[in-house]
Design a protein around this motif. Structure first.
Motif, mmCIF file in Angstrom:
data_model
loop_
_atom_site.group_PDB
_atom_site.id
_atom_site.type_symbol
_atom_site.label_atom_id
_atom_site.label_comp_id
_atom_site.label_asym_id
_atom_site.label_seq_id
_atom_site.Cartn_x
_atom_site.Cartn_y
_atom_site.Cartn_z
ATOM 1 N N GLU A 1 6.168 -9.140 -0.254
ATOM 2 C CA GLU A 1 6.031 -7.957 0.605
ATOM 3 C C GLU A 1 5.357 -8.328 1.924
ATOM 4 O O GLU A 1 5.776 -7.875 3.005
ATOM 5 C CB GLU A 1 5.212 -6.881 -0.105
ATOM 6 N N THR B 1 5.657 -15.968 -6.045
ATOM 7 C CA THR B 1 5.887 -14.891 -7.015
ATOM 8 C C THR B 1 4.632 -14.073 -7.295
ATOM 9 O O THR B 1 4.689 -13.123 -8.079
ATOM 10 C CB THR B 1 6.414 -15.477 -8.343
ATOM 11 N N ARG B 2 3.527 -14.430 -6.685
ATOM 12 C CA ARG B 2 2.290 -13.653 -6.854
ATOM 13 C C ARG B 2 2.489 -12.260 -6.261
ATOM 14 O O ARG B 2 3.154 -12.085 -5.242
ATOM 15 C CB ARG B 2 1.147 -14.383 -6.138
ATOM 16 N N ASP B 3 1.940 -11.247 -6.918
ATOM 17 C CA ASP B 3 2.070 -9.864 -6.450
ATOM 18 C C ASP B 3 1.644 -9.740 -4.991
ATOM 19 O O ASP B 3 0.544 -10.151 -4.612
ATOM 20 C CB ASP B 3 1.203 -8.925 -7.302
ATOM 21 N N GLY B 4 2.542 -9.193 -4.197
ATOM 22 C CA GLY B 4 2.215 -8.909 -2.803
ATOM 23 C C GLY B 4 2.657 -9.970 -1.818
ATOM 24 O O GLY B 4 2.732 -9.695 -0.609
#
Length: 708
Positions: A126, A120-123
């Motif tokens: 993606e 769930t960490r940003d990036g």
């Protein structure tokens, strides 16, 4: 991976494993960390995967042990893995990206909190999806992404990030036919995502977007993968998906009716313990765990709710119902699903046993010490033994020994210290105990526990815990008492050990006053056996003068007058045993003098047609419908109690004895005794003849005229 590099990696892990034994070990050297992150790629041999899991598990456990809170533990683990894993997933080189993806999936298996935090960490998500564009023709990357999304879909925080494009990619991969393993992994992710999204929507009362692939289509796909021996690499994913889908009643019916599928499924359970089974036994991706869960799901009955629980559930349902059709309505439809009624569940259980489910379950207990696997086995066996016709088959397949092994592992002896508070019980801990209790209720102890009395003594502890633990249900307490009643009849030693279990006798005494007829009956029957088998209980219930002055005898007398024949038999049996003590007889005589209820109740045991119930008005004719049921056992017990009472009060003054004799005649017991003696004319060996004659002789000696 070449043989030389494989040997080097093995040597590195051997070094790390030795380090994990050091209580001060908390970190990896750079080369060790790199080897660990790369240990789960497809080209690594199984031995490297296994050692990688061992090292990762040891590290995460050590970090959590050293942390004061779960949040601190998660932060500590992520501090080691977050940056190197995230950088590898985003790497433009295929080996690095693959290492990052496969490691994060493995971290979910070992510590899902840390895995979820990194996912769930940003990036991170993606970068995961970008890897598909960077390596569009690499099957290994597609497979790693499908596995990772499947792991993430099991957890709410990660599920919230998965959008329509992620679902569309999974559906696309689940429909392709070139790669069965990738198809299975994508299908599993879809199943987990769909089940989880349904639960999430139910929590907030929202609506749920339907999957393009229906449950029956997904189930057929994964069942086919299990049946296809050539695609063994996809078995884990297929079994995991079916474990999730086997909560659907229609899927349950389909799977249970396919004997070939069941036999193939049961072969996935190893016959003996191994490193892989031991390590991943409770992992959702483990065929061992998944197989056991499927069995448990296919044969589980709907929860048996008490009247109060059903009312509470109804109120909760009303509170959650949205203004339009939604999950609450769907949930209500599931509860009314005819394929999940008791008859369908019973038939599924019989089909499972015929296909060899019990052999698979007992093998699973031997194959791993995993608490999760053992819990699922206990749940499955509890459902299977619900049908009394199955219990003999369960015992023949070694079900009794398997349940004892589960209980012994889950509830070590230290938890039963008499001076300690009740142990904390996890959900499902009572399933195995309750299943063993059901077997012990309907089968002889030697059939369940074998000829060794030590196994019987070991079973007393968990049964006593289920009886006394505050979180146990009334049904569980009832079945614990029934099982203990059978065990108490084995020997005086068994009865004594049962009586000495912490808090047991106090709990049973309370349950003797329970409104529920069956529970009251079971408690009384247990007390009857303990009074007969344990000197301590005999004395406590009236065998010595101090105890006889208490109210326990009064409770037994009252239970001899209830409208339930088995309860009366048990209570009068306990009284017949206790009246062998003069102290108990003195207490009963005093109770009769104060309340005038003892003699009428004892007379009712002998002949309710001539002895009025104590509750009847003086001089009133007794209604035939008010007559208690009679039984030869009651007659025998009543006569023994009366005879013992007369003999036991010999120490009283003669006027007091005469008063007792006259009262006996007044309530009609003399006529009842004479009638009993006359009934033995053609049976001189009747067991009631001698005590009845002795009682009449005593009455005659104390001035009572005996009618011929």
């Amino acid at each position: 991976m070449s043989s030389s590099s494989s040997s080097d990696t093995t040597a590195v892990f051997d070094v790390i494993l030795r380090k994990t034994q050091d209580k001060n070990w908390l970190s990896f050297a750079p080369d060790e960390l790199s080897s660990l992150i790369s240990a789960f790629t497809p080209d690594c041999p199984t031995a490297i995967h296994t050692k990688g899991y061992l090292v990762l598990s040891a590290f995460c456990q050590r970090r959590r042990t050293e942390s004061s809170t779960p949040e601190e533990g998660t932060k500590s683990i992520c501090a080691t893995f977050d940056t190197p894993v995230s950088s590898r997933i985003a790497d433009t080189e295929e080996p690095e990206a693959l290492a990052g993806l496969t490691f994060l999936s493995s971290l979910f298996d070992v510590d899902h909190l840390a895995g979820s935090a990194i996912f769930t960490r940003d990036g991170t998500l993606e970068a995961v999806m970008d890897s598909l564009d960077l390596f569009p023709k690499l099957r290994a990357v597609d497979l790693a992404v499908a596995h990772l999304l499947g792991r993430a879909a099991s957890h709410k925080s990660c599920r919230a990030l998965l959008a329509a494009d992620h679902r569309n990619w999974l559906e696309w991969k689940s429909r392709q036919t070139d790669d069965a393993e990738l198809r299975a992994a994508a299908a599993v992710a879809l199943v987990k995502l769909g089940r989880g999204s349904k639960a999430d929507a139910a929590e907030v009362g929202g609506t749920l977007e339907q999957n393009a692939m229906e449950d029956d289509e997904l189930a057929a796909l994964m069942k086919g993968l299990v049946l296809d021996f050539r695609e063994t690499s996809s078995l884990g994913d297929a079994v995991e998906g079916l474990a999730y889908m086997s909560t659907n009643p229609a899927v349950k019916e389909t799977l249970s009716k396919d004997a070939a599928f069941l036999r193939r499924l049961f072969t996935l359970v190893p016959k003996r313990k191994g490193a892989a089974a031991e390590l991943l036994g409770d992992s959702a991706a483990s065929p061992l765990y998944g197989t056991v869960v499927i069995i448990a799901n296919l044969c589980v009955y709907r929860p048996r709710l008490s009247t109060e629980e059903a009312q509470i559930a109804k109120l909760r349902q009303m509170a959650k119902t949205p203004k339009g059709p939604g999950p609450s309505q769907a949930q209500q439809e599931d509860e009314n699903e005819p394929l999940d009624d008791d008859e369908h569940v019973k038939e599924r259980g019989q089909r499972l046993l015929k296909a060899g489910a019990m052999e698979a379950l007992t093998s699973a207990v031997r194959a791993t010490d995993s608490r999760a696997v053992h819990s699922a086995v206990g749940k499955a066996m509890l459902s299977l033994v619900e049908d009394k016709e199955n219990r003999g088959k369960v015992l023949q397949a070694g079900g009794g020994k398997a349940l004892q092994a589960i209980i012994q592992a889950a509830l070590p002896a230290s938890k039963f210290s008499e001076s300690s508070r009740p142990p904390e019980m996890e959900k499902g801990d009572f399933d195995s105990i309750q299943a063993l209790a059901k077997l012990a209720i309907t089968a002889a102890p030697v059939q369940v526990f074998g000829p060794n009395e030590g196994a019987i003594y070991d079973a007393i502890r968990p049964f006593a815990l289920m009886l006394t633990h505050p979180t146990a249900s009334l049904l569980q307490r009832f079945e614990a008492m029934m099982a203990l009643t059978n065990l108490s009849s084995v020997s005086a030693e068994a009865a004594t050990r049962i009586a000495r279990a912490a808090g047991l006798t106090n709990k049973v005494e309370l349950l003797m006053l329970e409104d529920h007829t069956l529970v009251r009956r079971a408690a009384t029957e247990l007390v009857c056996n303990l009074v007969a088998g344990s000197e301590e209980v005999f004395n406590k219930w009236g065998g010595d003068r101090e105890a006889a002055a208490g109210g326990k005898l009064q409770v037994l007398v009252a239970l001899c007058d209830v409208d339930d024949l088995p309860t009366r038999l048990a209570a009068s049996g306990a009284l017949a045993t206790l009246t062998a003590s003069p102290d108990a007889c003195e207490s009963l005589a005093e109770l009769e003098r104060e309340r005038h209820r003892v003699l009428p109740i004892l007379g009712q045991l002998i002949d309710p047609s001539v002895v009025a119930r104590p509750a009847a008005d003086e001089g009133a004719e007794q209604d035939e419908q008010d007559l208690l049921e009679t039984d030869p056992g009651l007659v025998h017990r009543g006569i023994v109690c009366v005879r013992n009472l007369f003999v036991g009060v010999q120490g009283r003054s003669m006027p007091e004895q005469v008063e007792l004799a006259l009262e006996t005649n007044r309530v009609g017991i003399v006529r009842a005794l004479v009638s009993a003696v006359k009934s033995c004319t053609n049976n001189p060996s009747s067991p009631i003849l001698w005590p009845a004659a002795e009682a009449l002789k005593w009455l005659l000696e104390h001035g009572v005229e005996i009618p011929l």
